[in-house]
Design a protein around this motif. Structure first.
Motif, PDB file in Angstrom:
ATOM      1  N   PRO A  89      22.795   3.494  12.573  1.00  0.00           N
ATOM      2  CA  PRO A  89      23.449   2.235  12.940  1.00  0.00           C
ATOM      3  C   PRO A  89      22.684   1.486  14.025  1.00  0.00           C
ATOM      4  N   VAL A  90      22.673   0.162  13.890  1.00  0.00           N
ATOM      5  CA  VAL A  90      22.015  -0.695  14.865  1.00  0.00           C
ATOM      6  C   VAL A  90      22.974  -1.831  15.216  1.00  0.00           C
ATOM      7  N   SER A  91      22.573  -2.659  16.174  1.00  0.00           N
ATOM      8  CA  SER A  91      23.413  -3.775  16.597  1.00  0.00           C
ATOM      9  C   SER A  91      23.547  -4.788  15.468  1.00  0.00           C
ATOM     10  N   PRO A  92      24.566  -5.656  15.559  1.00  0.00           N
ATOM     11  CA  PRO A  92      24.698  -6.705  14.540  1.00  0.00           C
ATOM     12  C   PRO A  92      23.456  -7.583  14.442  1.00  0.00           C
ATOM     13  N   GLU A  93      22.797  -7.848  15.587  1.00  0.00           N
ATOM     14  CA  GLU A  93      21.600  -8.692  15.561  1.00  0.00           C
ATOM     15  C   GLU A  93      20.476  -8.017  14.776  1.00  0.00           C
ATOM     16  N   LEU A  94      20.246  -6.737  15.073  1.00  0.00           N
ATOM     17  CA  LEU A  94      19.212  -6.017  14.327  1.00  0.00           C
ATOM     18  C   LEU A  94      19.618  -5.852  12.868  1.00  0.00           C
ATOM     19  N   GLY A  95      20.889  -5.588  12.635  1.00  0.00           N
ATOM     20  CA  GLY A  95      21.358  -5.442  11.260  1.00  0.00           C
ATOM     21  C   GLY A  95      21.103  -6.684  10.441  1.00  0.00           C
ATOM     22  N   ALA A  96      21.372  -7.858  11.053  1.00  0.00           N
ATOM     23  CA  ALA A  96      21.133  -9.116  10.338  1.00  0.00           C
ATOM     24  C   ALA A  96      19.646  -9.320  10.070  1.00  0.00           C
ATOM     25  N   LEU A  97      18.813  -8.970  11.054  1.00  0.00           N
ATOM     26  CA  LEU A  97      17.372  -9.098  10.866  1.00  0.00           C
ATOM     27  C   LEU A  97      16.882  -8.170   9.760  1.00  0.00           C
ATOM     28  N   PHE A  98      17.380  -6.938   9.757  1.00  0.00           N
ATOM     29  CA  PHE A  98      16.957  -5.977   8.743  1.00  0.00           C
ATOM     30  C   PHE A  98      17.427  -6.396   7.347  1.00  0.00           C
ATOM     31  N   GLU A  99      18.610  -7.005   7.259  1.00  0.00           N
ATOM     32  CA  GLU A  99      19.090  -7.505   5.971  1.00  0.00           C
ATOM     33  C   GLU A  99      18.178  -8.603   5.443  1.00  0.00           C
TER      34      GLU A  99
END
Length: 276
Positions: free
Chosen positions: A118-128
């Motif tokens: 799990p990562v932060s929402p910001e990193l999650g959005a970037l990874f998506e």
């Protein structure tokens, strides 16, 4: 009362009673001629109080302090400290549940979590966004792209404090908000992959450095080049940034040519910053 009767009355085990004797929380009772302990009502009252205090969350040392004060003056202070501690735990649990809720929504609605999560929402959005761009490109994803995600997740996890994590979060948002950021990043990843086994003098190093520097928006330059400037040989990075040992490990994983490209990119960023 025998020890079993006392334990049953207070709702604890005989082993617990013996443990409290050993710690001095419960005085040793008198014994009959046959050697059996004989407990009185006051023993049951004390044992029941110990149980109530431990059920509130007090440690046995704290229970001893309360019981040692016959007037009960310390009980309020101990309970206030316990209440404050529970309030901190409650706030921490609430924050963790909120974070968990975000991750669950990402898993249910966003097509799953990234392998680095799990990562932060910001990193999650970037990874998506990276996954979207990668899926539209021919061939397998560049290995450098996966390395980049791993390093970002590592930096987010090992940030020395809230302020450093906020800086990383702000940087990620700025990088993701740049026009065609992911598309340009994958062009850069492809160039860096070509340098995996190359010589640092390879002319493609300059191309990769230019591409890397071009992937970062102007707002992010001050974050990456603060204080100490470019990553010179042996430098430990910007103040508050990655440690020297981390950078050494990063450079070892990149190899000579890609390390040269990264150092050259930081020099370009510093020059760009000085021109603004």
């Amino acid at each position: 009362m025998r020890i079993g009767e006392l334990a049953a009355l207070a709702g604890v085990s005989t082993r617990t009673v013996r443990h409290y004797h050993h710690l001095g929380l419960l005085p040793e009772p008198g014994r009959r001629a046959n050697g059996y302990r004989v407990y009185e009502l006051r023993d049951a009252v004390r044992l029941a109080r110990i149980r109530r205090l431990t059920e509130l969350g007090l440690g046995l040392d704290e229970v001893r302090d309360v019981l040692a004060d016959d007037a009960g003056r310390e009980l309020r202070e101990v309970l206030e400290e316990l209440d404050a501690d529970l309030a901190r735990q409650e706030a921490a649990i609430r924050a963790r549940r909120e974070r968990l809720g975000v991750l669950l929504r990402q898993a249910r609605e966003g097509g799953g979590l990234p392998p680095e999560g799990p990562v932060s929402p910001e990193l999650g959005a970037l990874f998506e966004e990276m996954a979207r761009v990668s899926a539209a490109l021919p061939g397998p994803e560049p290995r450098t792209a996966a390395m980049d995600r791993e390093v970002l997740a590592l930096l987010e996890t090992t940030g020395s404090g809230p302020e450093e994590r906020r800086r990383l979060s702000r940087l990620v948002r700025e990088m993701a908000a740049a026009p065609q950021a992911a598309e340009r990043a994958y062009e850069m990843y492809a160039l860096l992959d070509e340098l995996a086994d190359a010589d640092p003098a390879d002319p493609r190093v300059e191309l990769a450095a230019q591409a890397l520097a071009g992937c970062l928006p102007r707002e992010a330059i001050s974050e990456l080049t603060a204080a100490d400037g470019p990553l010179d040989e042996g430098a430990g990075g910007a103040a508050g940034g990655p440690s020297e040992s981390f950078l050494d490990a990063l450079f070892d994983s990149l190899g000579p040519a890609r390390t040269a490209a990264l150092r050259r990119a930081m020099t370009l960023l510093t020059e760009r910053k000085e021109q603004t």
